[in-house]
Design an enzyme around this catalytic site. Structure first.
Site, mmCIF file in Angstrom:
data_model
loop_
_atom_site.group_PDB
_atom_site.id
_atom_site.type_symbol
_atom_site.label_atom_id
_atom_site.label_comp_id
_atom_site.label_asym_id
_atom_site.label_seq_id
_atom_site.Cartn_x
_atom_site.Cartn_y
_atom_site.Cartn_z
ATOM 1 N N ASP A 180 50.405 42.562 40.791
ATOM 2 C CA ASP A 180 49.016 42.180 39.910
ATOM 3 C C ASP A 180 49.443 41.493 38.807
ATOM 4 O OD1 ASP A 180 46.594 41.817 38.613
ATOM 5 O OD2 ASP A 180 46.365 44.075 38.390
ATOM 6 N N GLU A 212 44.025 38.004 31.531
ATOM 7 C CA GLU A 212 43.157 38.507 32.408
ATOM 8 C C GLU A 212 42.940 39.921 32.135
ATOM 9 O OE1 GLU A 212 41.550 40.607 36.135
ATOM 10 O OE2 GLU A 212 43.322 40.791 35.088
HETATM 11 ZN ZN ZN Z 1 44.913 41.295 38.438
#
Ligand code: ZN
Length: 367
Positions: A180, A212
């Site tokens: 991720d 993010e």
């Molecule tokens: Zn992510």
């Protein structure tokens, strides 16, 4: 199977890039995108942007994934050289003790460390099943004094990430920190490679976004500058095929890419994404024609940057597409290269279908 994916993902996962400190990841991506003959630019927040011009009179697309990862910053260096940490992002506290970390001082000067775990022989029965809150944890990097830690370049605010690595598991599966969203970044590099070769395409802005894991809004500045008609976000989706996850959904690791039909997060953020129906129809039809499965996910508790990007300008048609991932936000997330491979093919084929007749008019999609 795209043989470039594994080395590409490995290269991207071995670089530390805490939210707000994405520079080294950006350098790698800049080089990779540059090799495709695309010019890149970096906005003031740190987003890396490359535009591939396409047919005129066709909706433009922003295809994006975030470069940053969650982790910690140094909160305090104790006199005995042990390092207290502040969390940055959605850190799973139950999965922190005994983890290997990297204190990102600078390339070639990074310092390895371990998050401590009280010696088992001294653990009392009530401590055995208790999650230790992160303020009680500390990083042991081997220093005996605060001065020694400072001399190594460590100070309050220095970024720390899980030790970057990639483990190859059986069956084309891989494990490591920051799957991720380095896997999303890798997928976008491969989509760019394919679209550069194609003349049937809309204008596509490739964006590798920042922060993010910190505030979910790094991609906003890119969207505001580019004002795309469509934004497609590439990130993990929760695999639900382990015994602890079955009630949450029907997403299988190795079962192909997935699209999110609903996401929402109410704790403080109060935002989410209901995808534009034109994009749901587009990727459903594309998957069918490509003969590949497209899994579906719809649940609350997670959020992506599309929640904010969709609100830019007169509204941006958005969708979240992803690859199933297990053990998210831990130091050893797991994904399947076959899913990534099919996700790349889905994105390339889907984006190429966006032509002059592609309607984003809501009235064409009343359900
Ligand atoms: Zn992510």
């Amino acid at each position: 199977m795209n043989e470039r994916l594994l080395p590409l993902l490995s290269r991207l996962m071995r670089v530390p890039g805490l939210a707000g400190y994405e520079g080294r990841v950006r350098q790698v991506l800049k080089a990779l995108i540059g090799e495709l003959g695309l010019a890149t630019r970096t906005d003031r927040l740190g987003n890396l942007i490359a535009t591939l011009e396409g047919r005129t009179g066709v909706p433009s697309v922003m295809l994006f994934a975030h470069m940053d990862q969650l982790g910690f910053v140094v909160r305090k260096i104790e006199a005995d050289g042990l390092i207290r940490i502040e969390r940055l992002g959605g850190v799973p506290e139950k999965a922190l003790p005994s983890q290997e970390v990297l204190i990102s001082v600078g390339e070639g000067r990074d310092v390895p460390g371990v998050i401590a775990n009280k010696s088992h022989h001294a653990t009392t029965p009530d401590e055995k099943y208790r999650v230790v809150p992160y303020p009680e944890l500390y990083v042991d990097a081997g220093f005996a004094t605060a001065e020694a830690a400072r001399a190594a370049g460590i100070d309050v605010g220095t970024p720390i990430v899980y030790a970057p690595k990639l483990l190859e598991l059986a069956g084309g599966r891989v494990a490591g920190a920051a799957i991720d969203d380095r896997a999303g970044c890798a997928a976008i590099v491969e989509v760019a490679r394919a679209l550069v070769e194609s003349d049937e395409r809309p204008t596509v802005h490739f964006v590798f976004s920042v922060q993010e894991e910190f505030n979910l809004r790094g991609a906003l500045t890119a969207a505001q500058a580019l004002l795309p008609d469509i934004a497609i976000q590439v990130d993990l989706v929760l695999a639900t095929d382990t015994p602890d996850m079955t009630a949450r959904g029907d997403v299988r690791l190795g079962g192909g890419p997935a699209m999110s039909l609903y996401s929402f997060h109410g704790r403080g953020t109060l935002n989410g994404t209901i995808p534009h129906p034109a994009l749901v129809a587009l990727f459903d039809a594309t998957a069918q024609d490509e003969g590949m499965p497209l899994q579906r996910t719809a649940h609350i508790g997670a959020l992506t940057e599309t929640a904010y990007v969709q609100l830019v300008g007169e509204g941006v048609a958005t969708i979240d597409l992803g690859f199933p991932t297990r053990y998210t936000h831990s130091s050893l997330e797991v994904c399947d290269l076959g899913d990534l491979d099919r996700l790349v093919r889905l994105l390339v084929a889907g984006i190429r279908r966006i032509g002059p007749d592609f309607s984003l008019d809501r009235d064409d999609y009343i359900q």
